[in-house]
Motif scaffolding. Structure first.
Motif, mmCIF file in Angstrom:
data_model
loop_
_atom_site.group_PDB
_atom_site.id
_atom_site.type_symbol
_atom_site.label_atom_id
_atom_site.label_comp_id
_atom_site.label_asym_id
_atom_site.label_seq_id
_atom_site.Cartn_x
_atom_site.Cartn_y
_atom_site.Cartn_z
ATOM 1 N N GLY A 32 -21.041 21.248 -34.365
ATOM 2 C CA GLY A 32 -21.862 21.986 -33.415
ATOM 3 C C GLY A 32 -22.468 23.252 -33.973
ATOM 4 N N ALA A 33 -22.304 23.519 -35.252
ATOM 5 C CA ALA A 33 -22.861 24.740 -35.843
ATOM 6 C C ALA A 33 -24.388 24.663 -35.859
ATOM 7 C CB ALA A 33 -22.348 24.930 -37.266
ATOM 8 N N LYS A 34 -25.012 25.812 -35.761
ATOM 9 C CA LYS A 34 -26.472 25.929 -35.847
ATOM 10 C C LYS A 34 -26.823 26.124 -37.319
ATOM 11 C CE LYS A 34 -30.239 28.806 -34.155
ATOM 12 N NZ LYS A 34 -30.573 29.976 -33.321
ATOM 13 N N SER A 61 -20.495 31.183 -40.402
ATOM 14 C CA SER A 61 -19.782 31.952 -39.386
ATOM 15 C C SER A 61 -19.214 30.942 -38.406
ATOM 16 C CB SER A 61 -20.728 32.932 -38.690
ATOM 17 O OG SER A 61 -21.696 32.228 -37.944
ATOM 18 N N ASN A 62 -18.631 31.412 -37.325
ATOM 19 C CA ASN A 62 -18.018 30.505 -36.359
ATOM 20 C C ASN A 62 -19.002 29.520 -35.754
ATOM 21 O OD1 ASN A 62 -15.570 31.702 -36.792
ATOM 22 N ND2 ASN A 62 -15.774 33.121 -35.080
ATOM 23 N N ASP A 63 -20.263 29.917 -35.627
ATOM 24 C CA ASP A 63 -21.211 29.056 -34.935
ATOM 25 C C ASP A 63 -22.496 28.763 -35.702
ATOM 26 O OD1 ASP A 63 -22.251 31.585 -34.816
ATOM 27 O OD2 ASP A 63 -22.678 31.560 -32.668
ATOM 28 N N SER A 64 -22.600 29.226 -36.944
ATOM 29 C CA SER A 64 -23.837 28.961 -37.677
ATOM 30 C C SER A 64 -23.603 28.836 -39.175
ATOM 31 C CB SER A 64 -24.873 30.065 -37.403
ATOM 32 O OG SER A 64 -24.398 31.295 -37.863
#
Length: 184
Positions: A32-34, A61-64
Motif C-alpha cells: 500500500g505504499a505510495k 517511510s511508513n507510507d511512501s
C-alpha cells in the motif's frame, strides 16, 4: 595501543548502493505504499520496471517509497543523510576505542578494509548488517561486532520526514606491529 590500529575512512552512503539493492528495496516496500519518482506519483509496477542503474537513492517511510534518479538532484533543504551521532570524529573515536585486531590474523599481517552494509531505520536503528567486502572470517566477525555495538544513528531525512537509508561503512584493519623489546 588500540588507537594505532584504526585509521578512519567513511562517507560511503546510500547513494553508493548497488542497482540490485535498489531493486530489492523497492520490491520489499510496505504494501500500500505510495511510489514517487523524482517527486512524481507512479504505480509500483512503473517503479519496479525502471532501470536501476539510473537510481541515485531510494528512501522508504511508513507510507511512501521515494525514488530519485541520478538526473534529479535534491537540494540540501530536501535531503539530510543519515549519520553517526556526533559526526565523523565521534565515529572515529568509537572505532579507536573499540576495534580489536583479531589475534588469529596477526601472524598473517592482514591489512585492508572490510565494508559492512546495513540499513538505518527511520528511528536510527542499525538493521541487517552484512559484510560486502571481506578480509578474513575473524576480521569480518570483528567488523560486524563493532557495527552491532554502535549506538543508534541520526536517521536520514527527505523533505523533513525521517526515512530508512542504506549505508556502506568501510572499516580499516591494520595489523599492529610487534612491540620491540626494550633494552635494560
Amino acid at each position: 595501543m588500540k588507537k594505532l590500529l584504526f585509521i578512519p575512512f567513511m562517507a560511503l552512503t546510500a547513494t553508493l548502493a548497488f542497482a540490485e539493492d535498489w531493486a530489492a528495496t523497492i520490491n520489499d516496500a510496505p504494501d500500500g505504499a505510495k511510489y514517487l519518482i523524482n517527486g512524481k506519483s507512479v504505480k509500483k509496477a512503473v517503479a519496479q520496471e525502471m532501470d536501476m542503474a539510473t537510481v541515485e537513492s531510494v528512501t522508504i517511510s511508513n507510507d511512501s517509497v521515494m525514488i530519485y534518479t541520478k538526473v534529479h538532484q535534491l537540494s540540501e533543504g530536501e535531503k539530510q543523510e543519515a549519520h553517526y551521532p556526533g559526526g565523523k570524529e565521534a565515529l572515529d573515536a568509537f572505532f579507536a576505542e573499540n576495534l580489536v585486531y583479531p589475534e588469529a590474523d596477526k601472524p598473517n599481517k592482514i591489512n585492508g578494509y572490510v565494508v559492512v552494509k546495513f540499513m538505518i531505520s527511520s528511528e536510527g536503528r542499525i538493521v541487517s548488517p552484512e559484510v560486502v567486502r571481506s578480509l578474513s572470517p575473524t576480521i569480518d566477525a570483528e567488523a560486524l561486532r563493532l557495527v552491532n555495538m554502535m549506538p543508534d544513528w541520526v536517521p536520514g531525512y527527505v523533505s523533513g520526514q525521517a526515512v530508512t537509508s542504506i549505508y556502506q561503512l568501510p572499516i580499516l584493519f591494520k595489523c599492529p606491529k610487534p612491540e620491540k623489546p626494550t633494552k635494560k
